[in-house]
Design a protein around this motif. Structure first.
Motif, PDB file in Angstrom:
ATOM      1  N   SER A   1      -4.367   4.613  10.067  1.00 21.58           N
ATOM      2  CA  SER A   1      -4.213   6.038  10.373  1.00 21.58           C
ATOM      3  C   SER A   1      -4.270   6.923   9.132  1.00 21.58           C
ATOM      4  O   SER A   1      -4.885   7.990   9.149  1.00 21.58           O
ATOM      5  N   GLU A   2      -3.634   6.485   8.046  1.00 22.26           N
ATOM      6  CA  GLU A   2      -3.566   7.322   6.839  1.00 22.26           C
ATOM      7  C   GLU A   2      -4.640   6.976   5.810  1.00 22.26           C
ATOM      8  O   GLU A   2      -5.159   7.859   5.128  1.00 22.26           O
ATOM      9  N   LEU A   3      -4.972   5.695   5.702  1.00 20.11           N
ATOM     10  CA  LEU A   3      -5.954   5.265   4.699  1.00 20.11           C
ATOM     11  C   LEU A   3      -7.337   5.043   5.301  1.00 20.11           C
ATOM     12  O   LEU A   3      -8.279   4.750   4.573  1.00 20.11           O
ATOM     13  N   ARG A   4      -7.429   5.174   6.616  1.00 24.50           N
ATOM     14  CA  ARG A   4      -8.704   5.029   7.333  1.00 24.50           C
ATOM     15  C   ARG A   4      -9.402   3.704   7.021  1.00 24.50           C
ATOM     16  O   ARG A   4     -10.620   3.658   6.760  1.00 24.50           O
TER      17      ARG A   4
ATOM     18  N   PRO B   1       0.501  12.094 -10.966  1.00 33.44           N
ATOM     19  CA  PRO B   1      -0.160  10.930 -10.368  1.00 33.44           C
ATOM     20  C   PRO B   1      -1.604  10.804 -10.840  1.00 33.44           C
ATOM     21  O   PRO B   1      -2.350  11.786 -10.874  1.00 33.44           O
ATOM     22  N   THR B   2      -1.975   9.593 -11.232  1.00 32.68           N
ATOM     23  CA  THR B   2      -3.337   9.339 -11.687  1.00 32.68           C
ATOM     24  C   THR B   2      -4.180   8.687 -10.596  1.00 32.68           C
ATOM     25  O   THR B   2      -5.397   8.836 -10.565  1.00 32.68           O
ATOM     26  N   PHE B   3      -3.551   7.932  -9.719  1.00 34.19           N
ATOM     27  CA  PHE B   3      -4.221   7.441  -8.513  1.00 34.19           C
ATOM     28  C   PHE B   3      -3.161   6.916  -7.554  1.00 34.19           C
ATOM     29  O   PHE B   3      -2.031   6.646  -7.937  1.00 34.19           O
ATOM     30  N   TRP B   4      -3.544   6.805  -6.297  1.00 37.29           N
ATOM     31  CA  TRP B   4      -2.632   6.294  -5.279  1.00 37.29           C
ATOM     32  C   TRP B   4      -3.467   5.624  -4.197  1.00 37.29           C
ATOM     33  O   TRP B   4      -4.692   5.581  -4.271  1.00 37.29           O
ATOM     34  N   ALA B   5      -2.796   5.109  -3.185  1.00 39.63           N
ATOM     35  CA  ALA B   5      -3.491   4.287  -2.188  1.00 39.63           C
ATOM     36  C   ALA B   5      -4.667   5.010  -1.549  1.00 39.63           C
ATOM     37  O   ALA B   5      -5.688   4.392  -1.237  1.00 39.63           O
ATOM     38  N   GLU B   6      -4.534   6.327  -1.345  1.00 35.83           N
ATOM     39  CA  GLU B   6      -5.587   7.087  -0.669  1.00 35.83           C
ATOM     40  C   GLU B   6      -6.883   7.139  -1.470  1.00 35.83           C
ATOM     41  O   GLU B   6      -7.923   7.564  -0.957  1.00 35.83           O
ATOM     42  N   GLY B   7      -6.858   6.699  -2.717  1.00 34.77           N
ATOM     43  CA  GLY B   7      -8.048   6.782  -3.561  1.00 34.77           C
ATOM     44  C   GLY B   7      -9.048   5.660  -3.366  1.00 34.77           C
ATOM     45  O   GLY B   7     -10.090   5.642  -4.023  1.00 34.77           O
ATOM     46  N   PHE B   8      -8.745   4.719  -2.471  1.00 28.88           N
ATOM     47  CA  PHE B   8      -9.646   3.588  -2.243  1.00 28.88           C
ATOM     48  C   PHE B   8     -10.066   3.517  -0.769  1.00 28.88           C
ATOM     49  O   PHE B   8      -9.466   4.148   0.091  1.00 28.88           O
ATOM     50  N   ARG B   9     -11.083   2.704  -0.528  1.00 25.47           N
ATOM     51  CA  ARG B   9     -11.475   2.371   0.840  1.00 25.47           C
ATOM     52  C   ARG B   9     -11.044   0.930   1.117  1.00 25.47           C
ATOM     53  O   ARG B   9     -11.094   0.073   0.224  1.00 25.47           O
ATOM     54  N   TYR B  10     -10.652   0.665   2.359  1.00 24.28           N
ATOM     55  CA  TYR B  10     -10.043  -0.622   2.697  1.00 24.28           C
ATOM     56  C   TYR B  10     -10.750  -1.261   3.880  1.00 24.28           C
ATOM     57  O   TYR B  10     -11.336  -0.577   4.724  1.00 24.28           O
ATOM     58  N   ALA B  11     -10.640  -2.586   3.933  1.00 21.97           N
ATOM     59  CA  ALA B  11     -11.150  -3.353   5.062  1.00 21.97           C
ATOM     60  C   ALA B  11     -10.051  -4.301   5.530  1.00 21.97           C
ATOM     61  O   ALA B  11      -9.366  -4.925   4.715  1.00 21.97           O
ATOM     62  N   VAL B  12      -9.887  -4.381   6.842  1.00 25.43           N
ATOM     63  CA  VAL B  12      -8.863  -5.253   7.432  1.00 25.43           C
ATOM     64  C   VAL B  12      -9.525  -6.123   8.490  1.00 25.43           C
ATOM     65  O   VAL B  12     -10.080  -5.619   9.472  1.00 25.43           O
TER      66      VAL B  12
ATOM     67  N   LEU C   1       0.825  -1.213   0.000  1.00 22.59           N
ATOM     68  CA  LEU C   1       0.000   0.000   0.000  1.00 22.59           C
ATOM     69  C   LEU C   1       0.858   1.262   0.000  1.00 22.59           C
ATOM     70  O   LEU C   1       0.633   2.182  -0.784  1.00 22.59           O
ATOM     71  N   SER C   2       1.837   1.311   0.872  1.00 22.48           N
ATOM     72  CA  SER C   2       2.632   2.530   1.026  1.00 22.48           C
ATOM     73  C   SER C   2       3.765   2.641   0.014  1.00 22.48           C
ATOM     74  O   SER C   2       4.273   3.736  -0.224  1.00 22.48           O
ATOM     75  N   ARG C   3       4.154   1.526  -0.595  1.00 23.80           N
ATOM     76  CA  ARG C   3       5.333   1.558  -1.457  1.00 23.80           C
ATOM     77  C   ARG C   3       5.017   1.329  -2.945  1.00 23.80           C
ATOM     78  O   ARG C   3       5.719   1.847  -3.810  1.00 23.80           O
TER      79      ARG C   3
END
Length: 366
Positions: A213-216, A142-153, A129-131
């Protein structure tokens, strides 16, 4: 030094006209690879045969636990992957598919339900995700990056990582390792320090903290049942299936494990698999920023590495290293030459003061 400050160290070498650096593993007395600084690249990588032969020679006889705490060749490969020195065999296709999904979620006619990317345990170990999760157009925008999605863990994923953070080096372990390992003086740093699996898990946990923390990322409740570890993947996939049905969301499972794809299909989840390639070329040009990540990840995975001939060591572990040190990705750098240490310290203080001033200006803007 933080991981993001290691470029200060690498730039100092370049300023001193060191055209290349050899990364040395002192416990095996083995050169791992060469970094060329002029056109940043990796070359002269130790072969798997030479590495495993030295590992076997250094392994404590009759002690499987201590033997398992010596790094494997795959640890070197994984550091190349996590630092982006090596890319996944299908990374371009995966990013293209994620970019398509990124566009789809903007249009409710194409994807009316919210989309969540569910994360497998190996994604955190890979620092994907971060790298890796970023894409740019031909102009470098940049066209998209990790912050552009929602995640579940799933909490089961967190448990899998937590379960590895248990093993520390005892005084008797250090005494035994000193009998076989080269560079034994470094072992004095490892009293009550985390062993290999625990160090790798702590890096993965730092990535998980980033996702929260960063990607919520959304935390999905659940607990692994039973002692059959082969069932963990099935339970994790089922927890994401239950979340998808309960919330009426689309869930896509991201994994680097082929078996997990089958479990996802059984759970009626969309899935994308990252495929590990056959290794990097004999000489591979790399992004200069990936070198700081590589030095950091190697130091943590291997415990300590050296810049051969320069009398500088980078320790990724030491007795008393805190959770804050891990979350901030700090390493300890040891210098034999006080003059060199002083020069690096001045450059580091300057960079930190500039970073603090920039951060202060940003706060004033808002």
């Amino acid at each position: 030094m933080k991981r993001t400050e290691l470029n200060v160290l690498l730039n100092h070498f370049s300023d001193e006209e060191h055209r290349h650096l050899w990364i040395h593993y002192p416990f095996f007395d083995l050169q791992l690879f060469r970094i060329d600084l002029e056109q940043p690249s990796i070359s002269n990588i130790v072969t798997q045969g030479d590495f495993e032969s030295e590992r076997l020679r250094r392994r404590p006889y009759g002690d499987e636990r201590l033997g398992a705490n010596l790094p494997y060749y795959n640890d070197l490969r994984n550091c190349f992957l996590s630092s982006r020195v090596e890319k996944y065999a299908n990374e371009k296709k995966v990013l293209e598919r994620l970019q398509e999904l990124h566009e789809e979620i903007k249009d409710p006619n194409k994807r009316p339900r919210p989309l969540f990317i569910a994360l497998d345990t190996n994604i955190f170990y890979a620092r994907f995700l971060s790298r890796h999760l970023q894409a740019y157009d031909e102009f470098g925008k940049p066209t998209f990056w990790a912050e552009g999605f929602r995640y579940a863990v799933s909490e089961m994923v967190q448990q899998e990582i937590d379960f590895q953070i248990i093993d520390k080096f005892r005084p008797e372990d250090i005494r035994e390792l000193k009998k076989n390992l080269a560079g034994a003086h470094y072992l004095d740093e490892f009293y009550n320090a985390s062993a290999r699996k625990a160090r790798l898990a702590k890096m993965a946990l730092a990535e998980m903290i980033y996702s929260f923390s960063e990607l919520r990322a959304v935390r999905i409740k659940g607990s692994l049942q039973g002692n059959d570890y082969s069932m963990n993947d099935i339970q994790i996939a089922q927890s994401y299936k239950e979340y998808s049905r309960r919330m009426d969301y689309d869930v896509l499972l991201l994994t680097a494990d082929e078996d997990m794809i089958y479990h996802a299909n059984t759970a009626e989840l969309m899935a994308i698999q990252l495929i590990i390639g056959s290794g990097i070329a004999p000489q591979t040009i790399v992004d200069p920023w990936s070198l700081q990540d590589l030095v950091h990840d190697l130091a943590v995975a291997f415990g300590v590495i050296e810049f051969a001939g320069l009398q500088i060591a980078v320790l990724g572990e030491w007795g008393g290293k805190s959770s804050e040190d891990y979350n901030d990705e700090r390493v300890k750098v040891r210098f034999a030459d006080d003059k060199v240490a002083g020069a690096i310290d001045r450059e580091l203080r300057l960079c930190r003061s500039i970073s603090a001033a920039i951060a202060g200006n940003k706060r004033e803007m808002f």
